[in-house]
Motif scaffolding. Structure first.
Motif, mmCIF file in Angstrom:
data_model
loop_
_atom_site.group_PDB
_atom_site.id
_atom_site.type_symbol
_atom_site.label_atom_id
_atom_site.label_comp_id
_atom_site.label_asym_id
_atom_site.label_seq_id
_atom_site.Cartn_x
_atom_site.Cartn_y
_atom_site.Cartn_z
ATOM 1 N N ILE A 180 -10.211 1.482 8.150
ATOM 2 C CA ILE A 180 -10.752 0.434 7.269
ATOM 3 C C ILE A 180 -9.620 -0.390 6.665
ATOM 4 O O ILE A 180 -9.751 -1.000 5.609
ATOM 5 N N GLY A 181 -8.467 -0.358 7.367
ATOM 6 C CA GLY A 181 -7.380 -1.239 6.972
ATOM 7 C C GLY A 181 -6.572 -0.761 5.777
ATOM 8 O O GLY A 181 -5.837 -1.530 5.171
ATOM 9 N N LYS A 182 -6.723 0.505 5.422
ATOM 10 C CA LYS A 182 -5.920 1.033 4.318
ATOM 11 C C LYS A 182 -4.749 1.837 4.882
ATOM 12 O O LYS A 182 -4.813 2.355 5.998
ATOM 13 N N GLY A 183 -3.708 1.982 4.072
ATOM 14 C CA GLY A 183 -2.586 2.811 4.470
ATOM 15 C C GLY A 183 -2.895 4.275 4.196
ATOM 16 O O GLY A 183 -3.821 4.581 3.449
ATOM 17 N N PRO A 184 -2.126 5.180 4.809
ATOM 18 C CA PRO A 184 -2.407 6.613 4.641
ATOM 19 C C PRO A 184 -2.244 7.092 3.204
ATOM 20 O O PRO A 184 -2.713 8.168 2.854
ATOM 21 N N ASN A 185 -1.542 6.314 2.382
ATOM 22 C CA ASN A 185 -1.330 6.748 1.000
ATOM 23 C C ASN A 185 -2.225 6.034 -0.002
ATOM 24 O O ASN A 185 -2.099 6.237 -1.206
ATOM 25 N N ASP A 186 -3.150 5.181 0.508
ATOM 26 C CA ASP A 186 -4.103 4.532 -0.395
ATOM 27 C C ASP A 186 -5.210 5.511 -0.748
ATOM 28 O O ASP A 186 -6.376 5.283 -0.430
#
Lengths: 346, 257, 297
Positions: A180-186
C-alpha cells in the motif's frame, strides 16, 4: 617493628606494580564471540587464532531475540555479538554497546560507503557490517511463467496453496505495508489497521510458513513461489537456475548483520582485533564463499569469482529500493498479535 | 492364544517398519552426492570421510553423550528413590509434591530454559556442563518417576516385608528385592531420559556455554545452510555403534549362561 | 473408572509408614531438587508474569495485571483448544498402536525383551530435525509414498499429504509412540502368566479376556503412558511447524515467540506459561484428589 612494616609496605607496592605490569603485558588471550549459527567459518576463526594467539570461544544463536535473552541475563560476558540492524539500534538506545575505536580497526576503510551511517548506526560508531542480505520473491520459473515483481503478484488466487513465506510477523507485515505504498518502518496503529484486510486476503493462500529453511518446500516442488531470505534464494539458484530471485519494486527489507561490542565486554581490544581481521579482503572473501549473502566489503567484492558475483540473489542487478528495519519498540507486540489472530482465523 | 500371539508379533513388526522407515531414508541420504538433504542425486562415501574433518560436530556429539549419560544416571537415581519414598512413606502434602514434579513436563521448554538461566545467574553458577546437566535432570526425572510409580502400583507389600522379616535391613531389602522388581521400569525410565536428553534443543541453548554445545544445537544451527549429509552419516555411525553394542552384549550374556 | 480403582486397590495394599531419619535423608534430594530447580524457576516466572515488558527482552519490575488480561483472549483460547485436540488425538493413536507392541514385548522371552526395547528406542537417538526432514521426503507430493501409490495404481495422481493436519498427527505419533510403549510394557511385564492363561482358557474369547482382565491389570501403565504422551505433545510445536507448514499456531509457538520472536514480550509469555501450568496443575491435583477420596471411603 616500624621498619618491618614499611618494608612490607614497599613489598606490597612493588608486588602490586609488578602484578599490574603483568596484566598490562598480557591482555586476556581469548574473546567470547556470540554470533549466528554457522555464520563464522571455522577457517576464519582458526586463522585469527593462529595469527594473534587469541582464542575464540564461538557460541551461536538462531535469532536476534534469542541472543538478546542470553545477553541481558548477564550469565555470560561476550566480547563480540552479531545483531541485525534493528537490534543494533535497540542496543544503542539502551547504551549496551561500546563505540569502536576505528584507529584500531584500520581495515574499516574497506567497508562500502552504502553500508556506513545507515539509520540504525547513523554516526557509524558502534558496528562493523558483516554481511547484508534482502528478503525478496523467489519464483520457480518452470511453473510460474508470468512476470512477478510486486508483493500483490505473489498473493494471487491462482497461486493458492503454492506459496511459502517466512514465518516472521514483522516481515509479513512489512510486505503488506509495501503493497500500500508504505515503508517497512511506517508502523503505526493506523497503518496496522490498514494492513489487516490485506493480510486477511493473503494469509489463507499460503501453504508453508518457514523461516529456517523455506528452500526445502521449493526444492521439493510442493510450492512454486515464495518470499524468502536472499541467502535461501542464492542456494536455490546454485542448485537450479530455474529459481529466479526478484526484489519487489515497492521496495524490500535489507538486513545488515554486524559485529558489535557489548558494553560489558571483558576484552574489547581483542574484539577490535577480530573486527580488523575479518575486514581484510582475503578473509572477508572466505566468509562470502561460505555464505551467499551480499558482502559489504568492497575490496573483498573485487576478489569474488564471477559465479559468486553473478548470483542475482547475492548481488541483485539494477538499483533496487532497499530499506533496513528500525527498532519499533512496543509496536512489535501489536504486529505479533495481528498475525497470530489472522493465522488463528484460518 | 497362538493366533493372538502371532498377530501381536505381526503388529509389532508393522510398527517397527513405521519406526525405521524414516531411519532408512536418513541412512540412504548419508550416501547422497547432493549437499542439500532434499533430493537424491548419486552415491558417494564422501560424507563419512567428512565426519573426521568436522571436529566441531564430533565434539558436539561427545558433549551430547556426556550430558545424556550423566543426566540419565542421576535422573534414574533421583526419580527411583523419589517415587519409592513417596509411595512407601507417609509424606506430608504428598499430593503437592507429586503435582510439583509434574511441572517440568507441562512447562514450555523456552520458559524452563529462560527461568533456569536466570536462576543460574542468581546463584552464580557458571554456564557449562553442570548447568546443562542440572536442566536435563530436571526435565528427565519426572519421566522416570511416572514409570516407577506405574510399576509400584499393585506392588505386593508382602514382598518387601517378607525380606525384612528374614532379617534384611530396609536398605538391603531395597537393593535385593525392590530394585530387581522395579528393573523394567528403571530401564524404561533410563531409556526415556537418555532419549529426551540426547535430543533437547531449547533448554540446552539457554544453559550451555560456548564450549559445551551439544549435537542438537549444532544441527539446528546448520538448517539455514542446508542439513548436509555429514549429519546423516554421523547418525548412521551412531546407530550402527549402538546396535552392535546391544547385540554383542546380548550375545555375551547368552554365552555366559 | 477402572484406572482409578486399580490404582487405589494397589495403593491400599501397602501400609504407608511414618518416615524415620534415614527415610527423610533419602527423600531430601528429591525435595531439594524440586524446590531449587522446579519451584524457584517457576516463582521467577510467576513474578515476571506480573511485570512490564523490558525493551531488550527481560522485564521491568513494575506491577501490572495486563499480561493476564491479555491471556484470556478468544484467539489464545482457540489455539489452546486446537493444541489439546492434536495432543488428544496423538495420545489416542499412540495408545491403540502402542498397546499391542508393549504387550508383545512384555510377554516375550527375556532374551528378546531387551533387544525389542532397544529397537524401539534407537530410532530416536538420531536428530529430531533429520528424522522429521526424512518424513518430508516420504510424504511430499513427489515423494516415496506417493510414487509407490501411483506405481501400484492405488491413486492416479499424487495425494497431498505433507503440510496437512494428518502429517502433523503422524509426526507427533512417531515422536511419542515410545513414551506410550515403555510404561505399558512395564505393567505388562509383571502380569502373572497363570492369570493371563486362565483368562484365555475360561473361554471368554481373546477380546473379553483382554478387556476384562488384562487391560485393568495394566491400567497403571496405561495411565502413565497417556500422561507421558499427552502432556509433552501439548507443548511440542516443531512437528507442526515442519510437517504442517506452520499454518496454524500451537500454544508452544505462541509462548516461545514471546521470548524468541520480534515482540520480546517476556511477561506475556510468562503469563501464558503460568496459566497453562496452573490449568494442568489443578486438573492433575483433582484427578489425584478424587482417587484419594475414593480410597479412604
Amino acid at each position: 617493628m616500624k621498619r618491618i612494616a614499611s618494608l612490607a609496605g614497599v613489598f606490597l607496592v612493588a608486588a602490586s606494580v609488578l602484578a599490574g605490569c603483568q596484566s598490562a603485558q598480557e591482555p586476556p588471550k581469548e574473546i567470547n564471540l556470540f554470533a549466528w549459527s554457522e555464520y563464522v567459518p571455522q577457517g576464519v576463526i582458526d586463522g585469527f587464532t593462529k595469527e594473534t594467539g587469541i582464542k575464540v570461544n564461538y557460541e551461536a544463536y538462531a535469532s536476534n531475540e534469542e541472543m538478546l535473552a542470553k545477553l541481558v541475563s548477564g550469565a555470560q560476558k561476550y566480547d563480540l555479538i552479531q545483531p541485525s540492524e534493528y537490534t543494533i539500534e535497540a542496543l544503542i538506545k539502551e547504551n549496551q554497546l561500546l563505540p569502536v575505536d576505528w584507529s584500531k580497526v584500520p581495515n574499516s576503510k574497506n567497508i562500502g560507503s552504502q553500508f556506513k551511517n545507515l539509520p540504525h548506526d547513523p554516526e557509524h560508531k558502534y558496528s562493523v557490517p558483516w554481511m547484508a542480505g534482502s528478503v525478496g520473491i523467489v519464483v520457480n520459473s518452470e511453473k510460474v511463467t508470468e512476470e512477478i515483481d510486486e508483493y500483490d503478484d505473489v498473493f494471487q488466487e491462482k497461486y493458492s496453496g503454492r506459496i511459502v513465506v517466512l514465518d516472521d510477523p514483522r516481515e509479513i507485515v512489512s510486505w503488506a505495508l509495501g503493497s500500500i505504498g508504505k515503508g517497512p518502518n511506517d508502523v503505526t496503529p493506523e497503518t496496522l489497521e490498514q494492513v489487516k484486510p490485506i493480510l486477511a486476503k493473503w494469509l489463507p493462500l499460503v501453504k508453508v510458513y518457514d523461516s529456517d529453511s523455506p528452500k526445502t518446500a521449493l526444492l521439493n516442488g510442493d510450492v512454486d513461489i515464495g518470499i524468502v531470505w536472499s541467502g535461501e534464494a542464492a542456494i536455490l539458484y546454485n542448485e537450479n537456475p530455474k529459481f529466479k530471485y526478484v526484489l519487489p519494486k515497492e521496495g524490500a527489507h535489507q538486513f545488515v548483520d554486524s559485529l558489535a561490542i557489548p558494553a560489558n565486554a571483558p576484552n574489547p581490544e581483542g574484539a577490535m582485533a577480530f573486527m580488523d581481521y575479518i575486514l581484510r579482503p582475503e578473509v572477508s572473501k572466505l566468509i562470502s564463499a561460505d555464505f551467499p549473502y551480499t558482502n559489504p566489503n568492497v575490496e573483498a567484492q573485487k576478489r569474488l569469482s564471477p559465479e559468486e558475483k553473478n548470483n542475482p540473489a547475492s548481488y541483485p542487478p539494477g538499483d533496487p529500493k532497499l530499506e533496513g528495519f528500525r527498532d519499533i519498540g512496543e509496536q512489535a507486540v501489536q504486529i505479533d498479535k495481528i498475525v497470530t489472530d489472522m493465522k488463528a482465523e484460518g | 492364544m497362538k493366533a493372538v500371539n502371532t498377530s501381536l508379533a505381526i503388529w509389532t513388526a508393522v510398527v517397527m517398519v513405521f519406526f525405521y522407515l524414516p531411519i532408512a531414508i536418513l541412512v540412504g541420504f548419508s550416501f547422497n552426492t547432493s549437499r542439500l538433504n532434499i533430493l537424491w542425486e548419486g552415491f558417494t562415501l564422501e560424507w563419512y570421510a567428512s565426519i573426521w574433518r568436522d571436529a566441531v560436530l564430533v565434539r558436539a556429539l561427545e558433549n551430547s553423550l556426556i550430558v545424556a549419560a550423566i543426566s540419565t544416571l542421576l535422573s534414574v537415581v533421583l526419580g527411583t528413590t523419589g517415587a519409592w519414598m513417596l509411595y512407601r512413606y507417609r509424606v506430608p502434602a504428598v499430593r503437592l509434591w507429586q503435582t510439583l514434579v509434574f511441572i517440568p513436563m507441562i512447562i514450555p521448554e523456552v520458559i524452563m530454559g529462560v527461568s533456569l538461566l536466570i536462576l543460574f545467574v542468581v546463584i552464580q553458577l557458571e554456564l557449562g556442563f553442570a548447568t546443562i546437566i542440572i536442566s536435563h535432570i530436571t526435565f528427565c526425572f519426572p519421566f522416570v518417576m511416572v514409570a516407577i510409580e506405574a510399576r509400584l502400583a499393585g506392588l505386593d507389600a508382602s514382598l518387601e516385608e517378607a525380606a525384612m522379616d528374614l532379617g534384611a535391613t530396609p536398605a538391603v531389602a531395597f537393593r535385593k528385592v525392590l530394585v530387581p522388581y522395579l528393573m523394567p521400569a528403571i530401564v524404561s525410565g533410563a531409556l526415556m531420559s537418555f532419549t529426551l536428553s540426547l535430543d533437547e534443543l531449547i533448554v540446552t541453548y539457554f544453559t550451555a556455554s560456548a564450549g559445551t554445545r551439544t549435537l542438537p544445537l549444532e544441527i539446528f544451527g546448520r538448517v539455514k545452510k542446508g542439513l548436509d549429509p555429514t549429519l546423516n552419516a554421523i547418525s548412521t555411525v551412531f546407530i550402527l555403534a549402538t546396535v552392535s553394542v546391544v547385540l554383542i552384549s546380548e550375545l555375551l550374556k547368552r554365552r555366559s549362561r | 473408572m477402572r484406572t482409578g480403582q486399580t490404582t487405589i486397590a494397589a495403593a491400599a495394599s501397602v501400609r504407608q509408614r511414618t518416615p524415620g531419619v534415614t527415610a527423610w535423608l533419602l527423600m531430601a534430594p528429591l525435595f531439594l531438587w524440586v524446590l531449587l530447580f522446579v519451584v524457584a524457576p517457576t516463582l521467577i516466572m510467576l513474578v515476571y508474569s506480573f511485570c512490564e515488558r523490558g525493551t531488550l527482552g527481560g522485564v521491568v519490575f513494575k506491577f501490572t495485571l495486563a499480561n493476564y488480561a491479555a491471556v484470556f483472549d478468544a484467539t489464545y483460547l482457540r489455539i489452546v483448544i486446537r493444541s489439546i485436540l492434536f495432543a488428544g488425538l496423538t495420545t489416542a493413536v499412540c495408545l491403540v498402536m502402542g498397546y499391542p507392541v508393549a504387550y508383545h514385548i512384555g510377554r516375550s522371552s527375556e532374551k528378546w525383551r531387551n533387544i525389542l526395547l532397544m529397537l524401539v528406542m534407537i530410532p530416536f537417538w538420531t536428530s529430531f530435525l533429520i528424522r522429521t526432514y526424512a518424513w518430508m521426503t516420504i510424504l511430499k507430493s513427489e515423494g516415496l509414498l506417493n510414487s509407490l501409490l501411483v506405481q501400484y495404481g492405488l491413486i492416479t495422481q499424487p495425494f497431498e499429504m505433507l503440510y496437512t493436519p494428518g502429517a502433523v498427527v503422524l509426526g507427533l505419533v512417531y515422536t511419542f509412540l515410545p513414551f506410550m510403549i515403555l510404561p505399558i510394557y512395564t505393567s505388562v511385564e509383571k502380569l502373572d502368566n497363570a492369570l493371563v492363561e486362565a483368562a484365555f482358557d475360561l473361554g471368554a474369547g481373546p477380546m473379553r479376556a483382554f478387556s476384562k482382565v488384562i487391560v485393568p491389570m495394566t491400567s497403571p501403565g496405561i495411565t502413565a503412558g497417556i500422561l507421558l504422551v499427552f502432556v509433552p505433545a501439548l507443548g511440542l510445536y516443531a512437528v507442526n511447524d515442519i510437517l504442517g507448514g506452520g499454518k496454524v499456531d500451537m500454544i508452544g509457538n505462541i509462548i516461545e515467540n514471546q521470548f524468541k520472536g520480534n515482540a520480546r514480550n517476556w511477561p506475556f509469555g510468562a503469563a501464558l506459561g503460568i496459566a497453562l501450568m496452573a490449568a494442568f496443575g489443578i486438573a492433575f491435583w483433582f484427578t489425584g484428589r478424587r482417587q484419594a477420596t475414593v480410597q479412604t471411603s
